[in-house]
Design a protein around this motif. Sequence first.
Motif, PDB file in Angstrom:
ATOM      1  N   LEU A   1      32.705  27.010  83.946  1.00 59.06           N
ATOM      2  CA  LEU A   1      32.501  28.116  83.021  1.00 59.06           C
ATOM      3  C   LEU A   1      32.741  29.436  83.749  1.00 59.06           C
ATOM      4  O   LEU A   1      32.160  29.695  84.802  1.00 59.06           O
ATOM      5  CB  LEU A   1      31.089  28.099  82.453  1.00 59.06           C
TER       6      LEU A   1
ATOM      7  N   LYS B   1      27.740  25.347  84.030  1.00 60.53           N
ATOM      8  CA  LYS B   1      28.730  24.369  84.455  1.00 60.53           C
ATOM      9  C   LYS B   1      29.720  25.057  85.390  1.00 60.53           C
ATOM     10  O   LYS B   1      30.060  26.227  85.212  1.00 60.53           O
ATOM     11  CB  LYS B   1      29.452  23.802  83.239  1.00 60.53           C
TER      12      LYS B   1
ATOM     13  N   ASP C   1      26.636  24.962  77.990  1.00 62.29           N
ATOM     14  CA  ASP C   1      27.391  25.144  79.232  1.00 62.29           C
ATOM     15  C   ASP C   1      26.735  26.169  80.146  1.00 62.29           C
ATOM     16  O   ASP C   1      27.136  26.312  81.301  1.00 62.29           O
ATOM     17  CB  ASP C   1      28.811  25.622  78.902  1.00 62.29           C
TER      18      ASP C   1
END
Length: 528
Positions: A507, A504, A266
Motif C-alpha cells: 500500500l 500492507k 489494507d
Amino acid sequence: MPHRPAFPSPSVTRRNVLALIGLGTVAAAAPSLTGCTSGEATVPTVTGSPTGEARRGGTARLAFAGAGAAESLDPTVGTSPCDLARYSVVFDTLFFFADGEAKPALATAAEVDSKAEHCTLTLRQGVKWHDGMPFTAADVVHTLKYRASPDRIAPSELSAYFDLASAEASDDHTVVVPTVQPVGDPATLFAGAGLYVIKKGTSSFSANSTVGTGPYRLTAFKAGVETRLERHDAYWDSNGYAEKVVLLSVDDAQARVNAVKDGQADYASDISFTTAKAGPPGAGLQIRDAGKDLRTTYGFVLNVSRDLPSDPRVRRAIKLGIDREALVKAVFLGYGEPANDLFGAGAKHYLDDVAVPERDVAKAKRLLKQAGATGKPFVVRTAEYETGLNSSAELFVEQLRSLGLNASLAKVSTTEGYDPAGMKTCDAISFPLGPVSLALTYTRSAAFETLAFPDEELKQAVATAISTTSDRERADAWTKAQRVMAARGNWVAWGRGDVLSLAKEKLTGIENRESPKYPWLGKVGFTA
C-alpha cells in the motif's frame, strides 16, 4: 474600518477544543504504566509509504477512528478522523498544510492590500466538480457565506479575521474578502481552518447529492460503518491510482488492527504503542510511523484562572520537577522523546533551540514551599483522546505528589473531557497537539479561559505574527511568543510520540497533510 482584538473568540464549546487538537470523539487503548520502557528494544518501523511506482486500479480499504451515527457528509460538522479523511478526498480546500506550511490547492494565491482591509484570493482554473460543472469564484463565495452563517454548529474561526459574509467575486477566478483585523499571511489562516469548498447552492448533504472537486467522488455512505468512493478522473492534480477507496469507520484501535490482520482492510490508522511493540501481526504487513516532524506532543495545560497555576513559582516548579523520561518510557514504549514545554513542533517558525528543562526536584520543592502550595489540592483532569493520555496523567499525579502537592486525578469520559464547565474546576488538563501551524496553536487556544495564558508580551507577539506581511518579522514574533511560553507559560509539554499505523507492504500513496491520523488519500494505491 473597525478591527477585532488580536485573538479570535470562537464559541467556547467542547467541539472547538476538539477542532484545535485535531481529534474526534474516540480513543485507543492505553498502555500500562508497568509495561516496557524505552530501554528495551522497540520493533523497527517504516517511515512513510513505499516509494515504488504505484499501479493503476484496485480497491484500497482503510480503517479510521470514527464517530458512529454522529458522522456526517457536511464538512462543517464532523471531527472524527474518518470524517476528516473522507472530506479531504471528496472536497478540496483553498490551501493545505504540508511540511509545516501552507500550500496552494483551489487557491493559487492569497494577498492583502497595503491597508490590510481586503484579501484577494486568486483561484485555480480548469477545475471540475464531480458532476462536470466548472469550479468558479461563485462556489468560494457560497462556501464563505455558508461557513459564516450563525446556523452552523461551529462557525468558522476565520470570522475572527475576515468578513466572510461580505465576500464578493470580482470575476470567475477572483474573490475579494474584507478583513476585520490585520492579516499578514492569509494563506496559513485559510489552510488551518478546515475550509472545504462546497458547490454554489449546496445547503444539505446526502449520499446522492454530495459533490466535490476532490480526487474521489462519493458513491455510498453509512455513518459509523463505511464510505465508498470512486476515482474522479477529471481531478485537477492528476488522477489517483486506486480505482476505488473504501473508508471503514472503526472506533476501537485493536479492531482496526484486526481488520488488517484478517484481510478486511489494507491500512489501520493510529494504532497503539503497545500494538507496535508486539510487531506486525502477519506476513506482508508493516508498522509505519509518520516521521519525527509529525509526532504528537503530549502535555498538560495549567489553568491559570485558578489560584495555584496562576503563581509563576508553581508553574516553574512543575516544569522543573516532573520526570519526563519516566513519562516517555511508560507511555511511548520507545516510540517518542521528551519535549520542551512547547506545542507546535514541526510547524514553520517552531523554535528548535529551546532545550528540554533539566530536572531539579530540590528546586521544585523550594519553589512550591515559597508559593505556599505545599500540601494544597491540585486537580488534574484527563480523558483518553490519545493513546496514553490517561496513563500519563496517573504518573503525572504521582510525580506532583512527590513534589509536595496534594494532587488528585479527575478521569472522565471522552464525551466530558473538554467540557468547558468541567475544565474550569481543574488545575491541569491533559492535552495533545499535532504539528498544526503556530497561528492555530496560539490564537485558538487563547480563546479558552482554561487554556489561555493572559500575558501582555505574548499577546503582542502573537498579534504581530498574525498581522505582519514580513516573514522575517513574523519569525521574530513567533520566536518571542515561544520564549515567553517556555519561560513562564502554562504549558507542560513533556513528550512527543510517534503516530503509528499498520499497513500492507504494497500500500502506497499515504500523504500526511493536516494530520497523520487522517492522511490525504488522493494518490493511494498499490505497488506492482
